[in-house]
Every structure is written in structure tokens, then in C-alpha cells.
Design an enzyme around this catalytic site. Structure first.
Site, PDB file in Angstrom:
ATOM      1  N   LEU A   1       0.845  -1.153   0.007  1.00  0.00           N
ATOM      2  CA  LEU A   1       0.035  -0.068   0.132  1.00  0.00           C
ATOM      3  C   LEU A   1       0.996   1.106   0.120  1.00  0.00           C
ATOM      4  O   LEU A   1       2.056   1.232   0.570  1.00  0.00           O
ATOM      5  CB  LEU A   1      -0.843  -0.133   1.336  1.00  0.00           C
TER       6      LEU A   1
ATOM      7  N   GLY B   1       1.139  -5.205   1.507  1.00  0.00           N
ATOM      8  CA  GLY B   1       0.137  -5.138   0.252  1.00  0.00           C
ATOM      9  C   GLY B   1       0.617  -5.933  -0.654  1.00  0.00           C
ATOM     10  O   GLY B   1      -0.433  -6.552  -1.554  1.00  0.00           O
TER      11      GLY B   1
ATOM     12  N   ASN C   1       5.064  -7.864   6.446  1.00  0.00           N
ATOM     13  CA  ASN C   1       5.698  -6.840   7.446  1.00  0.00           C
ATOM     14  C   ASN C   1       5.013  -5.797   8.235  1.00  0.00           C
ATOM     15  O   ASN C   1       5.555  -4.881   8.591  1.00  0.00           O
ATOM     16  CB  ASN C   1       6.974  -6.467   6.576  1.00  0.00           C
ATOM     17  N   GLU C   2       3.546  -5.775   8.026  1.00  0.00           N
ATOM     18  CA  GLU C   2       2.726  -4.699   8.574  1.00  0.00           C
ATOM     19  C   GLU C   2       3.309  -4.074   9.920  1.00  0.00           C
ATOM     20  O   GLU C   2       3.479  -3.145  10.413  1.00  0.00           O
ATOM     21  CB  GLU C   2       1.246  -5.083   8.727  1.00  0.00           C
TER      22      GLU C   2
HETATM   23  C1  LIG Z   1      -6.137  -2.018  10.692  1.00  0.00           C
HETATM   24  C2  LIG Z   1      -4.978  -1.398   9.575  1.00  0.00           C
HETATM   25  C3  LIG Z   1      -4.677  -2.263   8.630  1.00  0.00           C
HETATM   26  C4  LIG Z   1      -3.437  -1.831   7.857  1.00  0.00           C
HETATM   27  C5  LIG Z   1      -3.327  -2.956   7.089  1.00  0.00           C
HETATM   28  C6  LIG Z   1      -2.405  -2.462   5.772  1.00  0.00           C
HETATM   29  C7  LIG Z   1      -2.269  -3.544   5.015  1.00  0.00           C
HETATM   30  C8  LIG Z   1      -0.947  -3.410   4.370  1.00  0.00           C
HETATM   31  C9  LIG Z   1      -0.039  -2.473   4.742  1.00  0.00           C
HETATM   32  C10 LIG Z   1       1.086  -1.970   3.417  1.00  0.00           C
HETATM   33  O1  LIG Z   1       0.941  -2.481   2.455  1.00  0.00           O
HETATM   34  S1  LIG Z   1       1.896  -0.577   4.002  1.00  0.00           S
HETATM   35  C11 LIG Z   1       3.221  -0.637   2.842  1.00  0.00           C
HETATM   36  C12 LIG Z   1       4.329  -1.431   3.375  1.00  0.00           C
HETATM   37  N1  LIG Z   1       5.409  -1.634   2.354  1.00  0.00           N
HETATM   38  C13 LIG Z   1       6.760  -1.613   2.756  1.00  0.00           C
HETATM   39  O2  LIG Z   1       7.034  -1.674   3.857  1.00  0.00           O
HETATM   40  C14 LIG Z   1       7.641  -1.280   1.618  1.00  0.00           C
HETATM   41  C15 LIG Z   1       8.450  -0.243   1.893  1.00  0.00           C
HETATM   42  N2  LIG Z   1       9.681   0.050   0.790  1.00  0.00           N
HETATM   43  C16 LIG Z   1      10.558  -0.816   0.953  1.00  0.00           C
HETATM   44  O3  LIG Z   1      10.879  -1.556   1.545  1.00  0.00           O
HETATM   45  C17 LIG Z   1      11.539  -0.553  -0.571  1.00  0.00           C
HETATM   46  O4  LIG Z   1      10.927   0.656  -1.201  1.00  0.00           O
HETATM   47  C18 LIG Z   1      11.298  -1.711  -1.361  1.00  0.00           C
HETATM   48  C19 LIG Z   1      10.047  -2.169  -1.720  1.00  0.00           C
HETATM   49  C20 LIG Z   1      12.362  -2.981  -0.636  1.00  0.00           C
HETATM   50  C21 LIG Z   1      12.230  -1.400  -2.605  1.00  0.00           C
HETATM   51  O5  LIG Z   1      13.439  -0.945  -2.179  1.00  0.00           O
HETATM   52  P1  LIG Z   1      14.450  -0.084  -3.211  1.00  0.00           P
HETATM   53  O6  LIG Z   1      15.528   0.325  -2.544  1.00  0.00           O
HETATM   54  O7  LIG Z   1      14.491  -0.739  -4.494  1.00  0.00           O
HETATM   55  O8  LIG Z   1      13.387   1.303  -3.547  1.00  0.00           O
HETATM   56  P2  LIG Z   1      13.398   2.593  -2.580  1.00  0.00           P
HETATM   57  O9  LIG Z   1      14.231   3.624  -2.924  1.00  0.00           O
HETATM   58  O10 LIG Z   1      13.198   2.289  -1.112  1.00  0.00           O
HETATM   59  O11 LIG Z   1      11.854   3.126  -3.073  1.00  0.00           O
HETATM   60  C22 LIG Z   1      11.647   3.741  -3.999  1.00  0.00           C
HETATM   61  C23 LIG Z   1      10.579   4.915  -3.795  1.00  0.00           C
HETATM   62  O12 LIG Z   1       9.456   4.376  -3.338  1.00  0.00           O
HETATM   63  C24 LIG Z   1       8.949   4.898  -2.219  1.00  0.00           C
HETATM   64  N3  LIG Z   1       8.190   4.034  -1.666  1.00  0.00           N
HETATM   65  C25 LIG Z   1       8.567   2.664  -1.457  1.00  0.00           C
HETATM   66  N4  LIG Z   1       7.585   1.786  -0.708  1.00  0.00           N
HETATM   67  C26 LIG Z   1       6.579   2.681  -0.732  1.00  0.00           C
HETATM   68  C27 LIG Z   1       5.245   2.644  -0.078  1.00  0.00           C
HETATM   69  N5  LIG Z   1       4.858   1.399   0.270  1.00  0.00           N
HETATM   70  N6  LIG Z   1       4.491   3.708  -0.178  1.00  0.00           N
HETATM   71  C28 LIG Z   1       5.107   4.949  -0.684  1.00  0.00           C
HETATM   72  N7  LIG Z   1       6.276   5.053  -1.260  1.00  0.00           N
HETATM   73  C29 LIG Z   1       7.021   4.089  -1.164  1.00  0.00           C
HETATM   74  C30 LIG Z   1      10.445   5.223  -1.296  1.00  0.00           C
HETATM   75  O13 LIG Z   1      10.201   6.041  -0.454  1.00  0.00           O
HETATM   76  C31 LIG Z   1      11.149   5.795  -2.818  1.00  0.00           C
HETATM   77  O14 LIG Z   1      10.897   6.981  -2.738  1.00  0.00           O
HETATM   78  P3  LIG Z   1      11.749   8.042  -3.230  1.00  0.00           P
HETATM   79  O15 LIG Z   1      12.726   8.306  -2.006  1.00  0.00           O
HETATM   80  O16 LIG Z   1      12.220   7.858  -4.537  1.00  0.00           O
HETATM   81  O17 LIG Z   1      10.672   9.407  -3.390  1.00  0.00           O
END
Ligand SMILES: CCCCCC/C=C\CC(=O)SCCNC(=O)CCNC(=O)[C@H](O)C(C)(C)COP(=O)(O)OP(=O)(O)OC[C@H]1O[C@@H](n2cnc3c(N)ncnc32)[C@H](O)[C@@H]1OP(=O)(O)O
Length: 581
Positions: free
Chosen positions: A97, A142, A164-165
């Protein structure tokens, strides 16, 4: 009952065939937002959905909505027998997400967001088609929920997957948990969920979270799909529903309650803090990965120092017209977008002067409709429609002040200019007013102005043709109501970037702030009377508050304070050598 519904659904698809989806279903189509494409193969009946939403295929409202609609259409398309989900990004399947949807959310949007997420999960989990995930990159949270909703998962080596929530301080929904249990079992699922485990593809295979590893997951899915399609669809689909029916039913029954829980849970202060910190870490982790000691902050400073070269693509706000030299520099250096504002009533003459000076360069001069005191200038060629696109970097040049009305005016303006969440856009505040006081704005200050997270005001500079102060990232959790008095001294520039001195300061400060304030201040006073009173002046009176501050911030404060008296730069060294601290 459920199976009967399924049978009915399958039967009704026949009649919906051709209506639900465009006639030219075969071939490649792109989503409206160009965030994914669908390649439908007429021969095999397999549609490949390739997500391509840069930078991370993070699932925001619009993306989920479109994707969900496409899946629902495919679910109803008779000629489609299989769906493969994959990504065009080199190392990310989906980052889950979009955290920004949950960080400082708008209530209505948050509700829609979760409803759509439930919807897409249902569309996938209860799809009558064979659905596979070609997981060719990381797939946390997500992303993993989506993959778990498919029938078969093939993943590229080395990347990670998992729910990993809990790492974000949130909880995976019960239906995602159920789908995980169904795949890897109760015990492993409980363990993985509680610890927010992210598994490498190799580990994931060991626990059956994925079904195969391949260097080319898409090809492998296409091959595997052929095995699945050898079987009659109805038998396979009914078997699928026999297995999943109870989970789907439970989800549908609990769906409303789940939504209510989500919209209540996410805006909680503690959850917001956790999400903010997670976002910050995500950002800083990235910087570390880049293996560069040049931070955004330093970069921007360097560029400003060298006549703002290459700053043509940056958005600058200039809040408080002052003498306009900074804004003029920016404009002369080719910056396309500068917004200049002034408290008209308090400074009408000045404003007119600036307006005259900039008249040729600004397209127009408008007044905010709801405000009596703000004037706005826009640069020639600036297109209105581009205003609300998130800038890579926003720089705010402002008369930093302890005048509350000006502060609230500034925050009002920010909100006005950017009625969206600033998200991860770093914001820089600069001033050329060397007598300025800086107020670190916090959520409390901005409560009425809401939309701007305190985190956004995370970099502050004092500027007087040379850089005077850098106060790096503030943590959103902290309440900054302190007044920080900054005394300028232009030759501080070198000191600021002397890494050894920085380290020295940090060591000292860590040591220093572990002690109770009352014991420390008299000792500081002994060594440096001014420093103690300066600290009090700064309102740093509560060590329990201060100790959480980023030590770099404190380091900067100390340097600035120290630089203004005779003890000058050696003050930190002197203090840190005193072991009684
Ligand atoms: C009752 C409550 C119920 C809640 C239930 C919720 C269910 C699901 C929850 C979720 O899905 S929350 C999202 C969880 N996601 C993560 O923890 C992943 C976070 N991201 C990472 O760990 C890494 O980005 C990656 C996927 C391992 C990739 O790493 P990489 O080094 O290749 O790329 P980055 O430089 O880190 O990322 C690029 C760019 O994207 C932005 N970004 C990454 N993930 C997210 C995200 N989930 N949401 C928004 N933005 C994200 C990251 O900050 C980078 O941005 P910039 O710095 O380039 O602007």
C-alpha cells in the site's frame, strides 16, 4: 450456498461475455493512468497484467481502483482463462500500500482507499480464472497480500516477500491473515505476522509462501499456466471455491466492520507517528544505499552557493517578500516557478517595489480570493495545471519569525499552494534575514492548517549569502514549540561541513543529554555562562524532550550558539573533554 452462487456467477459470465470488456479484448491495452498494461493472448486465453507505476508500484487509491476494475473485467471475460500479475519495474513487484495514503490521511479518501483494497483482494481471491503472480521483485505487505490472493506464485531469487505490517506499527487485516494461514499454515503464519517477517525468495520457498523460484518468473508462470489450463475450468474453479469459500464469506461478512476499524485505527496519533518514522527511515535507508555523503540538504546548499545553477526545475516559494533578493536570484538563475508572498497591509510599499521589479518576469499578479493580505506572483509560462504536481524539492524562502500571525500565514499559504499531502517532499526554509528567529513548526502549530506534516518542515536553513545553519530532519513525533535563536556568522559555513567536528559534537551531546538537566546546566554555566543562558533562551528546558532530538540538530544549535561568543568553535571540544559530563 456459496458454491451455488459461484455456479450462478460462472453461468452469468457467459451472458456478460463481450459486454463487460472491450470488444478488442485481445492485444495490449494500457490503464488510463499508464500505471499498468494488459496483454491478452488470444491463443492461450492468458492475460498478463504488468504493473508499471514508478517508483515502487505502491498501491494508491487510483492505482487500486483501476487495477481492480481491470481484474473484475477479466474475471467476467469468458475468453480469458488465466491472469498473470507481474511488474515492469526492475526490482519491485509491489511495495504494498502507498504509505502516503495512510499518513496524515483525508477521512473520505481513506475510506475509499480501504474499500478499494478490499475490493481488489476479493476480485483476485475469488477470481474464477487461474491467477498467478510472477513476482519479479520485492513484494512486502500489500504486495504480498496481492500475491497471496493468487493461485500460484513464482518469484525471482534474492528479493523479499512477507507481511511486514507490524514493522510499520500496523496490523494486517484478518482476511489477509486468513489467506496466509491457508498457504503456510497457522503456526508459521502467526510467527511471520507477529514479527513482520520479510523472507527472501529462498526462505519463502522453504515455508511454501511461494511455489517456485525462477530467474524469469513471467516465463515460468506462462509455462505453469499451461498445466493448469489443461484442466476443465469449471472443475478447477469449483475446487478453488471449495477451498476458499469460507475465507471469502468471512471477509464479506466482516468487511464493513473491517473498514470501520481501519478508518478509526489509521488516524490515531501513535499510528501516525509510527508511519511517519517508517517513511523517514525508508528515505534515509535509501540515502545510505546511494553511498553518498552528499545529502539532499548539502546538494541544495551547494547549488544555492554556486548561484543556484541547475535550479530551473525546482519549485521555490518565497514567503514574505523582504527585499526580494533571494527570489530575484532564483528567477535570474532560470528558476521557472517562484511564488512570492507578502503581508500586504504591513508592507505595502515594499510589496509594490517588488512587484515593479518583478513585473516583467511574472505572468500575473493575483490576490488570493479568501485572503486580504496575501499577494501572489506567478512566473511567465507557469501552467496552472502543473501546480499540484508534487515537486521533487520545494524550497521556501521565508522571513522566519516568531510572529505567530506570520507563521500561520505562511502555513496557510503552503496549504493553499499545495492542497495535497506533502508526503516525502523535503522542504527547505531559507531566509536572508540574519536577525531571524526560527520557530520549528509542529503539528500543534499547524493543527488548524492541517495538511502539512511537521515532517515536511524538516529542513531549515538560515541564509545570508553564505549558509549559516542547517537543522536537519525533525522527527514528526516531537513537539517543537521551542524558539531557537540563531546568531549568524558567515564563516560558519566551513565548520558546518567539517565531519570530524560534527562527530565530536555528537559524542558530546549524546553524553550530555543523558544527564538530568538541572545537573548539567550549572556545569555548562561554569564553563560558558552565555551558553547556559542561550540554552534557556532556546527554551531547551526539558531534557526529556530534548534527548529525543536528532543529535545533529542539537549539534547545530550548539555550534551556532558557541560561535557567537569568545569560546567560539572550541566550545564543543572544551565541553566534551570534561568528563564530569
Ligand atoms: C487496521 C490497519 C490495517 C492496515 C493494513 C495494511 C495492509 C498493508 C499495509 C502496507 O502495504 S503498508 C506498505 C508496506 N510497504 C513496505 O513496508 C515497503 C516499503 N518499501 C521498501 O521497503 C522498499 O521501497 C522496497 C520495496 C524494498 C524497494 O526498495 P528499493 O531500494 O528498490 O526502492 P526505494 O528507493 O526504497 O523506493 C523507491 C521509492 O518508492 C518509495 N516507496 C517505497 N515503498 C513505498 C510505499 N509502500 N509507499 C509509498 N512510497 C514507497 C520510496 O520512498 C522511494 O521514494 P523516493 O525516495 O524515490 O521518493
Amino acid at each position: 450456498m456459496f458454491l451455488r452462487n459461484v455456479m450462478r456467477k460462472i453461468a452469468s459470465q457467459k451472458s456478460l461475455n463481450g459486454l463487460a470488456i472491450k470488444k478488442n479484448y485481445f492485444g495490449t491495452t494500457s490503464s488510463l493512468l499508464d500505471d499498468f498494461s494488459i496483454n491478452a493472448n488470444e491463443k492461450t486465453g492468458v492475460s498478463v497484467i504488468t504493473m508499471s507505476k514508478t517508483p515502487a508500484n505502491s498501491l494508491n487509491l487510483e492505482f487500486i481502483q483501476e487495477l481492480s476494475m481491470a481484474i473484475q473485467k477479466l474475471n467476467m471475460e469468458k475468453s480469458c482463462r488465466g491472469i498473470i500479475l507481474t511488474s515492469s519495474l526492475p526490482s519491485i513487484f509491489s511495495a504494498g500500500l502507498d504509505i502516503l495514503e495512510m499518513y496524515q490521511p483525508e477521512p473520505d479518501r481513506l475510506e475509499k482507499f480501504w474499500t478499494e483494497f478490499q475490493e481488489i483482494w476479493l476480485a483476485l481471491y475469488s477470481s474464477p480464472k487461474t491467477v498467478m503472480s510472477a513476482i519479479n521483485g520485492h513484494s512486502p505487505a500489500g504486495g504480498c497480500i496481492i500475491a497471496l490472493a493468487t493461485d500460484y506464485r513464482i518469484m525471482k531469487p534474492k528479493f523479499t516477500i512477507g507481511l511486514n505490517e507490524t514493522m510499520l506499527g500496523i496490523v494486517a487485516p484478518f482476511w489477509a491473515e486468513d489467506s496466509m494461514k491457508a498457504v503456510i499454515g497457522q503456526r508459521r503464519s502467526e510467527y511471520s505476522l507477529q514479527l513482520g517477517k520479510l523472507y527472501t525468495a529462498e526462505e519463502a520457498l522453504q515455508i511454501n509462501l511461494i511455489d517456485e523460484i525462477s530467474d524469469n518468473p513471467l516465463q515460468a508462470c506462462e509455462d505453469e499456466m499451461m498445466n493448469w489450463l489443461k484442466l476443465p475450468d469449471h472443475a478447477r474453479t469449483l475446487t478453488k471455491f471449495q477451498n476458499r469459500g469460507h475465507i471469502i464469506e468471512k471477509m464479506k461478512k466482516g468487511r464493513k466492520e473491517d473498514l470501520e476499524k481501519f478508518v478509526k485505527f489509521i488516524p490515531r496519533e501513535g499510528i501516525q507517528m509510527a508511519l511517519g518514522t517508517y517513511l523517514d527511515n525508508l528515505k534515509s535507508r535509501k540515502k545510505k544505499q546511494l553511498k553518498t555523503c552528499v545529502s539532499d540538504v548539502e546538494l541544495i546548499v551547494r547549488k544555492i552557493k554556486y548561484n543556484l545553477e541547475d535550479y530551473t526545475k525546482t519549485t521555490f516559494f518565497y514567503l514574505g517578500a523582504q527585499d526580494g533578493i533571494l527570489a530575484e536570484n532564483l528567477i535570474n538563475s532560470g528558476c521557472k516557478k517562484v511564488i512570492v508572498t507578502e503581508h500586504k497591509k504591513s508592507n505595502e510599499e515594499h510589496l509594490n517595489e517588488i512587484q515593479n521589479r518583478f513585473r516583467e518576469k511574472f505572468l500575473r499578479f493575483t490576490r488570493f480570493p479568501n485572503s486580504r493580505i496575501i499577494e501572489e506572483y506567478k512566473l511567465d509560462g507557469l501552467e496552472e495545471k502543473n501546480w499540484h504536481t508534487q515537486p521533487k524539492v520545494a524550497v521556501i524562502l521565508t522571513l522566519l519569525t516568531n510572529d505567530r500571525s506570520k507563521l500561520s500565514l505562511n502555513s496557510y499559504l503552503l496549504r493553499k499552494q499545495f492542497p495535497f499531502n506533502f508526503g516525502r517532499t523535503p522542504i527547505f526554509l531559507l531566509t536572508d534575514n540574519t536577525e531571524s528567529k526560527v520557530i520549528l513548526m509542529n503539528e500543534t502549530n499547524l493543527q488548524t492548517e492541517k495538511r502539512i506534516p511537521s515532517r515536511a518542515l524538516s529542513y531549515m536553513f538560515l541564509y545570508d549569502r553564505t549558509l549559516l545553519a542547517e537543522i536537519p530532519r525533525l522527527k514528526p513525533s516531537q513537539k517543537y514549540t521551542k524558539l531557537i535563536k540563531i546568531q549568524p556568522k558567515s564563516d560558519l559555513v566551513d565548520l558546518l561541513y567539517d565531519e570530524d567536528k560534527f562527530k565530536e559534537a555528537e559524542v558530546f551531546l549524546k553524553h550530555f543529554f543523558n544527564k538530568p538537566y538541572e545537573r548539567v546546566i550549572p556545569k555548562i554555566e561554569k564553563i560558558c555562562p552565555n551558553l547556559g543562558s542561550e540554552l534557556i533562551d532556546m527554551n531547551i528546558t526539558m531534557l526529556d524532550r530534548v534527548k529525543d532530538l536528532d543529535f545533529r540538530i542539537i549539534g547545530e544549535i550548539f555550534r551556532l550558539v558557541a560561535s557567537n561568543d569568545n569560546y567560539s568553535r572550541n566550545i564543543i571540544r572544551v565541553l566534551s573533554s570534561r568528563h564530569e559530563f
